[in-house]
Design a protein around this motif. Structure first.
Motif, mmCIF file in Angstrom:
data_model
loop_
_atom_site.group_PDB
_atom_site.id
_atom_site.type_symbol
_atom_site.label_atom_id
_atom_site.label_comp_id
_atom_site.label_asym_id
_atom_site.label_seq_id
_atom_site.Cartn_x
_atom_site.Cartn_y
_atom_site.Cartn_z
ATOM 1 N N SER A 1 0.906 -1.194 0.080
ATOM 2 C CA SER A 1 -0.012 0.006 -0.031
ATOM 3 C C SER A 1 0.997 1.466 -0.022
ATOM 4 C CB SER A 1 -1.013 0.037 1.173
ATOM 5 O OG SER A 1 -0.333 -0.143 2.398
ATOM 6 N N ALA A 2 2.320 1.173 0.578
ATOM 7 C CA ALA A 2 3.011 2.250 0.660
ATOM 8 C C ALA A 2 3.280 2.810 -0.779
ATOM 9 C CB ALA A 2 4.008 2.220 1.503
ATOM 10 N N ALA A 3 3.598 1.658 -1.617
ATOM 11 C CA ALA A 3 3.790 2.029 -3.117
ATOM 12 C C ALA A 3 2.540 2.680 -3.841
ATOM 13 C CB ALA A 3 4.282 0.834 -3.603
ATOM 14 N N VAL A 4 1.520 2.818 -3.089
ATOM 15 C CA VAL A 4 0.231 3.093 -3.904
ATOM 16 C C VAL A 4 -0.557 4.080 -3.571
ATOM 17 C CG1 VAL A 4 -2.128 2.192 -4.757
ATOM 18 C CG2 VAL A 4 -0.264 0.625 -4.746
ATOM 19 N N ILE A 5 -0.879 4.057 -2.502
ATOM 20 C CA ILE A 5 -1.785 5.020 -1.666
ATOM 21 C C ILE A 5 -1.137 6.632 -1.803
ATOM 22 C CG2 ILE A 5 -2.739 5.939 0.565
ATOM 23 C CD1 ILE A 5 -3.833 3.286 -0.669
ATOM 24 N N PRO A 6 -0.064 6.956 -1.649
ATOM 25 C CA PRO A 6 0.282 8.354 -1.954
ATOM 26 C C PRO A 6 0.128 8.864 -3.517
ATOM 27 C CG PRO A 6 1.970 7.162 -0.693
ATOM 28 C CD PRO A 6 1.220 6.221 -1.302
ATOM 29 N N LYS A 7 0.024 7.899 -4.437
ATOM 30 C CA LYS A 7 -0.247 8.203 -5.934
ATOM 31 C C LYS A 7 -1.825 8.350 -6.210
ATOM 32 C CE LYS A 7 4.108 5.780 -6.870
ATOM 33 N NZ LYS A 7 4.386 4.742 -7.889
ATOM 34 N N LEU A 8 -2.454 7.903 -5.125
ATOM 35 C CA LEU A 8 -4.111 8.017 -5.533
ATOM 36 C C LEU A 8 -4.629 9.489 -5.346
ATOM 37 C CD1 LEU A 8 -5.288 4.878 -3.649
ATOM 38 C CD2 LEU A 8 -4.735 4.941 -5.935
ATOM 39 N N PRO A 9 -5.608 9.446 -6.164
ATOM 40 C CA PRO A 9 -6.319 11.072 -6.349
ATOM 41 C C PRO A 9 -6.925 11.328 -5.114
ATOM 42 C CG PRO A 9 -7.318 9.662 -7.804
ATOM 43 C CD PRO A 9 -6.194 8.762 -7.452
ATOM 44 N N ILE A 10 -6.585 11.091 -3.917
ATOM 45 C CA ILE A 10 -7.424 11.520 -2.597
ATOM 46 C C ILE A 10 -6.794 12.582 -2.105
ATOM 47 C CG2 ILE A 10 -7.481 10.597 -0.274
ATOM 48 C CD1 ILE A 10 -7.196 7.752 -0.947
ATOM 49 N N ALA A 11 -7.856 13.611 -1.914
ATOM 50 C CA ALA A 11 -7.312 15.291 -1.614
ATOM 51 C C ALA A 11 -8.078 15.552 -0.652
ATOM 52 C CB ALA A 11 -7.945 15.949 -2.845
ATOM 53 N N GLU A 12 -7.573 16.630 0.039
ATOM 54 C CA GLU A 12 -8.107 17.353 1.497
ATOM 55 C C GLU A 12 -9.558 17.308 1.073
ATOM 56 O OE1 GLU A 12 -6.333 20.677 2.930
ATOM 57 O OE2 GLU A 12 -4.091 19.781 2.722
ATOM 58 N N GLY A 13 -10.235 17.049 2.075
ATOM 59 C CA GLY A 13 -11.671 17.320 2.344
ATOM 60 C C GLY A 13 -12.634 16.079 1.779
ATOM 61 N N MET A 14 -11.717 15.100 1.319
ATOM 62 C CA MET A 14 -12.834 14.188 0.702
ATOM 63 C C MET A 14 -13.174 13.073 2.044
ATOM 64 S SD MET A 14 -10.950 12.284 -2.609
ATOM 65 C CE MET A 14 -11.031 12.968 -4.169
ATOM 66 N N ALA A 15 -14.120 12.458 1.677
ATOM 67 C CA ALA A 15 -14.637 11.372 2.379
ATOM 68 C C ALA A 15 -14.268 10.015 2.050
ATOM 69 C CB ALA A 15 -16.053 11.408 2.674
ATOM 70 N N VAL A 16 -13.610 9.099 2.720
ATOM 71 C CA VAL A 16 -13.100 8.019 2.177
ATOM 72 C C VAL A 16 -13.472 6.728 3.200
ATOM 73 C CG1 VAL A 16 -10.891 6.624 1.668
ATOM 74 C CG2 VAL A 16 -11.186 9.230 1.265
ATOM 75 N N LEU A 17 -13.979 5.590 2.547
ATOM 76 C CA LEU A 17 -14.054 4.349 3.344
ATOM 77 C C LEU A 17 -12.901 3.415 2.926
ATOM 78 C CD1 LEU A 17 -16.377 2.682 4.678
ATOM 79 C CD2 LEU A 17 -17.021 1.963 2.370
ATOM 80 N N ASP A 18 -12.470 2.797 4.003
ATOM 81 C CA ASP A 18 -11.701 1.863 4.053
ATOM 82 C C ASP A 18 -11.969 0.415 4.371
ATOM 83 O OD1 ASP A 18 -9.373 0.218 4.292
ATOM 84 O OD2 ASP A 18 -8.214 1.246 5.715
ATOM 85 N N VAL A 19 -12.380 -0.561 3.395
ATOM 86 C CA VAL A 19 -13.175 -1.594 3.459
ATOM 87 C C VAL A 19 -11.904 -2.817 3.922
ATOM 88 C CG1 VAL A 19 -14.474 -3.527 2.457
ATOM 89 C CG2 VAL A 19 -14.815 -1.182 1.989
ATOM 90 N N GLY A 20 -12.399 -3.575 5.017
ATOM 91 C CA GLY A 20 -11.595 -4.608 5.538
ATOM 92 C C GLY A 20 -10.438 -3.881 6.035
ATOM 93 N N CYS A 21 -10.485 -2.786 6.998
ATOM 94 C CA CYS A 21 -9.391 -2.133 7.255
ATOM 95 C C CYS A 21 -8.476 -2.748 8.167
ATOM 96 C CB CYS A 21 -9.914 -0.652 8.149
ATOM 97 S SG CYS A 21 -10.775 -0.907 9.730
ATOM 98 N N GLY A 22 -8.500 -3.794 8.836
ATOM 99 C CA GLY A 22 -7.549 -4.581 10.004
ATOM 100 C C GLY A 22 -7.337 -3.588 10.925
#
Length: 290
Positions: free
Chosen positions: A38-59
């Protein structure tokens, strides 16, 4: 401790009673290894300030906390998982980090998710275990606002993740394969490893603009050969074979199984931190039609 919930599916009860203690024991291996993908992926996603995000199976919620930093105080993150002990750890870590924009809730994506509430949905190494993957992926899509995006990370094929598969191969040389009615964690870690099959699942669930990106990472599978063996016999495909064989037979065959596993793990790359195995995942993304 798991909640006593009579409405839980057998799958959820199995995770809370049988698998949770094993996962918690090896959290340092699991979280450390999964986070490399995930470290190789998450920072590159178009997730921006103010967004609402759901993490499914968050462990244990480490990725939820990472995303909470990305969306900032004007955004919010909801981590859901069916394992109570995991969620409690996530809440503790969020409090320790001073993050008030992330919450953790008990939920099963195969049963229900809130609808039309999120800008982005993420999942890391959880969707492969859905008993009804298309239905669950559709619920994840419906949790998105129109035009919202989803990204999940899954293991690629068995042959691309040799350590997991070799542990199972060794166990099967000495023990019977689990039966059709065996207690399992679901279809298995490689159920979405085939790009064509996973793509069909995504499109059947209603996603558009489906894309695949390959990630290859070496991950720590144990600090010593002994820990690598114990980990392989507790969790994953090899652990499932060992558990389902029954304690009497499994323990009788343990010396031979451990001898073969030691030879295998000692053949892998080793450094001061421990034993490293090559792993490979798909990062699968799609969009909810506007």
């Amino acid at each position: 401790m798991a909640l006593d919930n009579d409405d839980d599916t057998d799958f959820v009860k199995f995770w809370n009673t049988v698998l949770e203690p094993k996962f918690t024991q090896y959290r340092h291996i699991l979280q450390g290894g999964l986070s490399r993908h995930s470290a190789a992926v998450i920072p590159k996603l178009p997730i921006a300030e103010g967004m609402a995000v759901l993490d499914v199976g968050c462990g244990w919620g480490d990725m939820s906390l990472q995303v909470a930093e990305m969306v900032g105080p004007t955004g919010r993150v909801v981590g859901i998982d069916c394992v109570d002990a995991f969620l409690e750890e996530g809440r503790k870590d969020a409090a320790a980090a001073g993050l008030s924009n992330v919450t953790f809730s008990r939920g099963d994506a195969e049963v229900a998710l809130p609808e039309n509430q999120f800008d982005y949905v993420v999942a890391r190494f959880g969707t492969m275990f859905f008993t009804n993957p298309v239905a669950a992926l559709r619920r994840m899509r419906l949790a998105l606002k129109p035009g919202g995006q989803m990204t999940h990370i899954v293991w690629r094929r068995r042959e691309d993740n040799p350590a997991w598969q070799e542990a199972k191969n060794i166990a099967l040389r000495h023990l019977p394969a689990p039966g059709a009615d065996a207690d399992t964690c679901g279809p298995g870690p490689f159920s979405m490893g085939n790009e064509e099959t996973a793509g069909i699942m995504m499109k059947s669930a209603g996603y558009v603009d489906v894309s695949f990106t390959r990630v290859d990472e070496k991950i720590l599978v144990g600090r010593t050969p002994e820990e690598s063996i114990a980990f392989a016999l507790a969790i994953g495909p090899g652990g499932e074979v060992f558990r389902e064989a029954g304690e009497e037979l499994a323990e009788a065959k343990r010396p031979e199984i451990e001898r073969e596993m030691r030879d295998y793990f000692e053949s892998l790359e080793t450094d001061i931190d421990g034993i490293w195995a090559p792993t490979s995942s798909w990062v699968i993304s799609g969009r909810n039609p506007a």
